[in-house]
Structure formats: C-alpha cells, structure tokens
Design an enzyme around this catalytic site. Structure first.
Site, mmCIF file in Angstrom:
data_model
loop_
_atom_site.group_PDB
_atom_site.id
_atom_site.type_symbol
_atom_site.label_atom_id
_atom_site.label_comp_id
_atom_site.label_asym_id
_atom_site.label_seq_id
_atom_site.Cartn_x
_atom_site.Cartn_y
_atom_site.Cartn_z
ATOM 1 C CB CYS A 143 29.448 71.629 -4.902
ATOM 2 S SG CYS A 143 29.638 71.654 -6.699
ATOM 3 C CG HIS A 156 27.436 68.101 -3.997
ATOM 4 N ND1 HIS A 156 26.522 68.723 -4.817
ATOM 5 C CD2 HIS A 156 28.625 68.093 -4.672
ATOM 6 C CE1 HIS A 156 27.127 69.086 -5.939
ATOM 7 N NE2 HIS A 156 28.389 68.714 -5.874
ATOM 8 C CG ASN A 185 28.019 68.564 -9.499
ATOM 9 O OD1 ASN A 185 27.321 69.373 -8.903
ATOM 10 N ND2 ASN A 185 29.301 68.381 -9.202
#
Length: 313
Positions: A95, A234, A264
C-alpha cells in the site's frame, strides 16, 4: 462494482457495519480474465493521453499482485502500450507502493537515467482474499492509476519535494500472505494462501507512522502544517485518514477522499484519489499537497508537491 448490500447477502455483515468502520460503500472487483497488467495498461494509456505524449523511456509499476511471480509485470505493460524496449520494472511496497515508486521514478530522472517516466500503481488485491473473510473482503477493491513524470525545474508546479521513506520488517506479520514465495511456495493449509491482517495493530501503526513521516517531510521542505492545502493519504480506511489528519492538526476537509466508491486499492489508491480530486475540483492548480502512505512490510513514506494544472484523460 460490488456494493455493501451485495456483500451482506453472503457475509455476516451489513452496509452500516462496513460504512461506520471503513467508510466504504462499494468497490471494483476484477472479473474473470482481467489481471493487474490489464488494469495497468488502461491506466497507463489514459495517463499518456493526458500528458499528450508517449515519449517515455521508463515504466515503473507499483504492485503487490503481479500477473506472475516471475517475470515482472512492468515490461508487459510497456510492450502493450507500444513504448518499445524501454526500461521497465516492478516495485512492491504494497500500500506504500505508489510513494516508493514515485521516489524511484524521481530518482531516475534526477540521476539522468530517464527523461520521462510512466508510473503506474495497480493491484488486483481481491485475488489475495479469502472470499468468506468478513475482516478483509469488505475493505479491498481492485484498480489502477497512473501519472507521467518528466524532468523540469524545482520551482515549477508539479515538482516533487523531498521524500521520507521507512520500513520495519520486524512487524511484517501484521499484514501478510504466508504462502506463494520462496519460503513457502505451497501449503496444505488454505489460509496460508490468503491475505490476513491484524487490524487494531495496523490502525495504530498506520496513523502514527503516516503522521510521523508527514511531519518529517514538511520539516525537510520548510512547510508548516498550516501551509498544507490538501492531504492525499493512502485510502485504507476513513478512520485512519481522519485520525492521521487529526494528529497532524489538519482539518478533515483538507483530505482528498474517494474510498467510499473504491475501497482500499493498495498501490492504486493514491493515483486514483488524485484523479478523482481533479475531477471533482478538490485539487486545484497551485495547491500545496502532502502525500503519505502506509502498507505491509511494514513500509511507509511521504512527499510533497505543488499541484500542477492537469486534466485527466
């Protein structure tokens, strides 16, 4: 597109439960026959169209879900985009991948290795999930986003500031897929082939590390928190984003957020948020932007830039 009601029909969850804990309402999921490279090629094509040129001499692909363990996926992206025999390689910081790859691409340019770099963040992260796991399935989605970087002057809009990058391998078990690599190629335990995470610990580390890294990069560039117009974090969880902004002393409305409709998307989340921020008017030319991310590894990092006048394709 899979919305929360569809997930609730087969998992022990609800739209309210997912939204209150993650801020997510729906997410894209790759269908049969679609891969990370397929998404990366489309994102790259749009970035090249927006840049108005396919004059590229390097492709950097940030991904934790390459089409194969070997070879890397970036050369396939370059080939399918018709870019010729350019340098092409993958970066896997999960990520945090886009921020790490952004630093890598900027280094290629600063070192005189490349003049123009296509940087793609792409992940088909749902392919790593146990479809019956209520803890992970509602959170993740699949996607790809891309930008073109070029050599330029340090004071012009779009110029990247310093980078702050870190890792902590002692905590690698907080987010992990145990099987599939050289340590454990296969396993008789099906759970070893799926992604797992220790949610509460990840929340604590993500908020603390992103805030810490953000402060460090602001200090390097000479900005105060009050100088920041927009924070692009993020898109892991809306509570993590809000907690990070609060730790930094930034108002919630400074956040660029699209997690409600994407979930996500790992390395794709920041470039997708950038595109949506431009399209909805949240990001304006000249805005002082702070970018920060946290991911498995553990890895985390931040950078800053003044937002250029770009129009997504």
């Amino acid at each position: 597109m899979v919305d929360n009601d569809e997930l609730s029909a087969r998992l022990d969850t609800s739209d309210e439960w997912i939204r209150t804990r993650t801020g997510i309402g729906r997410r894209h999921v790759v269908g049969p026959g679609m891969s990370t490279v397929d998404m990366a090629v489309e994102a790259g094509r749009r970035a090249l169209q927006s840049a108005g040129s396919a004059d590229i001499d390097a492709v950097v692909l940030a991904t934790a879900t390459p089409d194969q363990i070997c070879p890397a996926s970036a050369p396939q992206v370059a080939s399918r985009l018709g870019l010729g025999p350019v340098a092409a390689f993958d970066v896997n910081a999960v990520c945090s991948g886009f921020v790490y790859a952004l630093a890598t691409a900027a280094g290629l340019i600063a070192g005189g290795v490349s003049r123009r770099v296509l940087l793609v963040g792409a992940d088909a992260f749902t392919t790593l999930l146990n479809p019956d796991d209520r803890a992970t399935v509602p959170i993740f989605g699949d996607g790809a986003g891309a930008v073109v970087l070029r050599a330029g002057d340090p004071d012009e809009p779009g110029a990247l500031g310093p980078f702050d990058l870190h890792s902590d391998g002692e905590l690698s078990d907080l987010l992990v897929v145990p099987a599939g690599g050289s340590r454990m190629k296969t396993s008789q335990n099906p759970a070893d082939s799926y992604f797992s995470m220790q949610g509460p610990a990840v929340f604590r580390h993500a908020t603390a590390r992103m805030a810490e890294s953000s402060r460090a990069v602001l200090k390097q560039v000479g900005w105060t928190v009050g100088d920041v117009d927009r924070l692009i974090g993020h898109q892991a969880n809306i509570r993590i984003l809000h907690a990070t902004a609060k730790q930094l002393g930034l108002p919630a409305d400074s956040l660029v957020v699209n997690i409600e409709r994407t979930g996500n998307t790992s390395a794709a989340s920041i470039p997708l948020a950038m595109v949506d921020g431009v399209n909805d008017g949240t990001l304006q030319s000249g805005d002082r932007v702070l970018v920060t991310a946290f991911g498995a590894g553990l890895t985390w990092g931040s950078t800053v830039l003044r937002w250029p006048g770009v129009t997504p394709a």
